[in-house]
Scaffold this active site. Structure first.
Site, mmCIF file in Angstrom:
data_model
loop_
_atom_site.group_PDB
_atom_site.id
_atom_site.type_symbol
_atom_site.label_atom_id
_atom_site.label_comp_id
_atom_site.label_asym_id
_atom_site.label_seq_id
_atom_site.Cartn_x
_atom_site.Cartn_y
_atom_site.Cartn_z
ATOM 1 N N TYR A 131 -34.225 51.851 -47.187
ATOM 2 C CA TYR A 131 -33.456 51.467 -48.114
ATOM 3 C C TYR A 131 -32.451 50.305 -47.333
ATOM 4 O O TYR A 131 -32.476 50.208 -46.118
ATOM 5 C CB TYR A 131 -32.510 52.342 -48.634
ATOM 6 C CG TYR A 131 -31.559 53.221 -47.475
ATOM 7 C CD1 TYR A 131 -30.146 52.685 -47.690
ATOM 8 C CD2 TYR A 131 -31.858 54.247 -46.736
ATOM 9 C CE1 TYR A 131 -29.354 53.412 -46.540
ATOM 10 C CE2 TYR A 131 -31.162 54.998 -46.083
ATOM 11 C CZ TYR A 131 -29.931 54.420 -45.653
ATOM 12 O OH TYR A 131 -29.049 55.138 -44.749
ATOM 13 N N ARG B 203 -28.677 62.852 -57.938
ATOM 14 C CA ARG B 203 -28.713 61.483 -58.146
ATOM 15 C C ARG B 203 -29.808 61.148 -59.237
ATOM 16 O O ARG B 203 -30.952 61.150 -58.964
ATOM 17 C CB ARG B 203 -29.333 61.103 -56.640
ATOM 18 C CG ARG B 203 -28.521 61.440 -55.470
ATOM 19 C CD ARG B 203 -27.210 60.437 -55.571
ATOM 20 N NE ARG B 203 -26.417 60.787 -54.195
ATOM 21 C CZ ARG B 203 -25.199 61.575 -54.340
ATOM 22 N NH1 ARG B 203 -25.025 62.137 -55.370
ATOM 23 N NH2 ARG B 203 -24.457 61.538 -53.364
ATOM 24 N N ASP C 17 -29.778 62.287 -46.494
ATOM 25 C CA ASP C 17 -28.490 63.371 -46.615
ATOM 26 C C ASP C 17 -29.000 64.583 -45.809
ATOM 27 O O ASP C 17 -28.269 65.110 -45.074
ATOM 28 C CB ASP C 17 -28.391 63.922 -47.941
ATOM 29 C CG ASP C 17 -29.747 64.632 -48.848
ATOM 30 O OD1 ASP C 17 -30.808 64.418 -48.320
ATOM 31 O OD2 ASP C 17 -29.482 65.339 -49.843
ATOM 32 N N TRP D 4 -36.845 51.600 -51.336
ATOM 33 C CA TRP D 4 -38.320 51.443 -51.465
ATOM 34 C C TRP D 4 -38.675 52.716 -50.951
ATOM 35 O O TRP D 4 -38.874 53.044 -49.766
ATOM 36 C CB TRP D 4 -38.856 50.314 -50.523
ATOM 37 C CG TRP D 4 -38.337 48.783 -50.978
ATOM 38 C CD1 TRP D 4 -38.937 48.226 -52.061
ATOM 39 C CD2 TRP D 4 -36.988 48.309 -50.896
ATOM 40 N NE1 TRP D 4 -38.316 47.011 -52.098
ATOM 41 C CE2 TRP D 4 -37.189 46.963 -51.259
ATOM 42 C CE3 TRP D 4 -36.101 48.720 -49.858
ATOM 43 C CZ2 TRP D 4 -36.102 45.917 -51.189
ATOM 44 C CZ3 TRP D 4 -34.991 47.830 -49.751
ATOM 45 C CH2 TRP D 4 -34.935 46.593 -50.482
ATOM 46 N N ARG D 5 -39.000 53.747 -51.976
ATOM 47 C CA ARG D 5 -39.239 55.201 -51.504
ATOM 48 C C ARG D 5 -40.322 55.794 -52.288
ATOM 49 O O ARG D 5 -40.683 56.876 -52.075
ATOM 50 C CB ARG D 5 -38.160 55.898 -51.521
ATOM 51 C CG ARG D 5 -37.577 56.497 -52.733
ATOM 52 C CD ARG D 5 -36.307 57.075 -52.880
ATOM 53 N NE ARG D 5 -35.776 57.825 -51.961
ATOM 54 C CZ ARG D 5 -34.577 58.243 -52.022
ATOM 55 N NH1 ARG D 5 -33.484 57.886 -52.600
ATOM 56 N NH2 ARG D 5 -34.433 59.069 -50.928
ATOM 57 N N GLY E 296 -19.881 64.232 -47.512
ATOM 58 C CA GLY E 296 -20.459 65.525 -47.865
ATOM 59 C C GLY E 296 -21.340 66.140 -46.944
ATOM 60 O O GLY E 296 -21.210 67.387 -46.667
ATOM 61 N N ASP E 297 -22.166 65.393 -46.395
ATOM 62 C CA ASP E 297 -23.163 65.915 -45.454
ATOM 63 C C ASP E 297 -22.574 66.420 -44.238
ATOM 64 O O ASP E 297 -23.112 67.306 -43.666
ATOM 65 C CB ASP E 297 -24.327 64.726 -45.107
ATOM 66 C CG ASP E 297 -25.122 64.029 -46.268
ATOM 67 O OD1 ASP E 297 -25.021 64.693 -47.246
ATOM 68 O OD2 ASP E 297 -25.249 62.740 -46.194
ATOM 69 N N ALA F 193 -10.469 64.614 -52.090
ATOM 70 C CA ALA F 193 -9.118 64.611 -51.593
ATOM 71 C C ALA F 193 -8.341 65.843 -51.976
ATOM 72 O O ALA F 193 -7.453 66.242 -51.769
ATOM 73 C CB ALA F 193 -8.283 63.502 -51.795
#
Length: 305
Positions: free
Chosen positions: A88, A168, A30, A102-103, A258-259, A229
């Protein structure tokens, strides 16, 4: 007169389906996505830096090369001996995307480990951008405290500190800790850019007015609430306005909606546009981005004015 835009967080290795059982390697995250779009939209007299921690493995080197090729500076990125980046995998079924991550051992979890280096990096910036994911992936509560202390210091020094809560829940072990930490992140910011759906689902906000009031009560001067929207509601020092969304010709991939909005919005705001003008430009950019595959599209496709 230019400046320095600094984005802080985690960039990951992205694996996507390439057909015939093969996978395609890419890089995204992000805060990297926002830096990418800020770089694409800012004039040349502005530098854009990305700060994270990476390992000393070939994947980390590939990621550095990818970021640098986009014109984003990487000189301050920390390197962790024996570390690796997070990864990911995008799963596609009937056109719907799901993700496997996998983080847990990502080197980015150590980005606040060297407090002096973190401070020096932030001190050299005019605009500092971070997200709720930045906070969520930090290795320890002490790392969160160290990171937020430096942001509060930057805010007190008059720097523009921008925060997208980007909530998240799967990244957090405890909902109360998540909400408290997101609120602490907002306290360290001068501008918060939440998505209303996230705020309603996690903080229980009944409407956009409640979201704005909650962040203003935390000492945030300016709030930009994204509502898909329905457009964007802006509150700058109590002056309220609204910018409509721009309808994409064909929605292909909303991953970086969004980013890209954030990067485009900030590129205009810091170079003298009004919040309303910046939001209109950013809405146009986001509409273009979601009409293409992938989080990061060719900068030449973005609006120029």
């Amino acid at each position: 007169m230019g400046g320095r835009f600094l984005s802080i967080g985690e960039s990951m290795v992205e694996l996507s389906q390439a057909g015939d059982g093969l996978l395609r390697k890419g890089f995204a995250g992000d805060t990297l996505n926002t830096a990418w779009y800020a770089r694409a939209c800012l004039p040349a007299d502005w530098s854009v830096d990305y700060f994270t921690a990476l390992g000393d493995d070939p994947l980390s080197q590939d990621m550095l090369s990818f970021i640098e090729a986009a014109g984003i500076e990487t000189n301050n990125i920390s390197r962790i001996k024996g570390g690796t980046p997070g990864l990911y995998l995008i799963n596609l079924k009937d056109g719907e995307r799901t993700f496997s991550y996998w983080r847990s051992t990502s080197a980015a979890r150590q980005l606040a480990a060297d407090a002096d280096h973190l401070r020096g990096t932030i001190e050299g910036a005019d605009v500092i951008y971070f997200s709720g994911i930045t906070l969520a992936i930090l290795a320890t509560p002490l790392a969160v405290d160290t990171f937020l202390a430096e942001l509060r210091r930057a805010k007190a020094a008059g720097k523009q500190v921008v925060f997208d809560p980007n909530i998240r829940p799967r990244l957090w072990a405890d909902k109360k800790i998540m909400l408290n930490t997101i609120s602490d992140g907002a306290r360290a910011a001068t501008l918060v850019m939440p998505s209303f759906d996230d705020e309603a689902d996690n903080f229980g906000d009944a409407n956009i007015e409640a979201t704005i009031a909650r962040y203003r009560a935390l000492g945030v001067a300016n709030v930009v609430v994204k509502d898909g929207a329905k457009g964007v509601t802006l509150d700058f020092e109590g002056a309220r306005s609204h910018a409509p969304a721009v309808q994409a010709v064909h929605v292909v991939d909303t991953t970086s909606a969004g980013d890209s909005f954030n990067g485009a919005f900030l590129s205009r705001l810091v170079t003298g546009s009004t919040p309303q003008e910046a939001a209109i430009f950013a809405a146009e950019a986001a509409a273009i981005v979601i009409g293409h595959h992938g989080a990061l599209i060719n900068p030449d496709l973005l609006p120029k004015t």
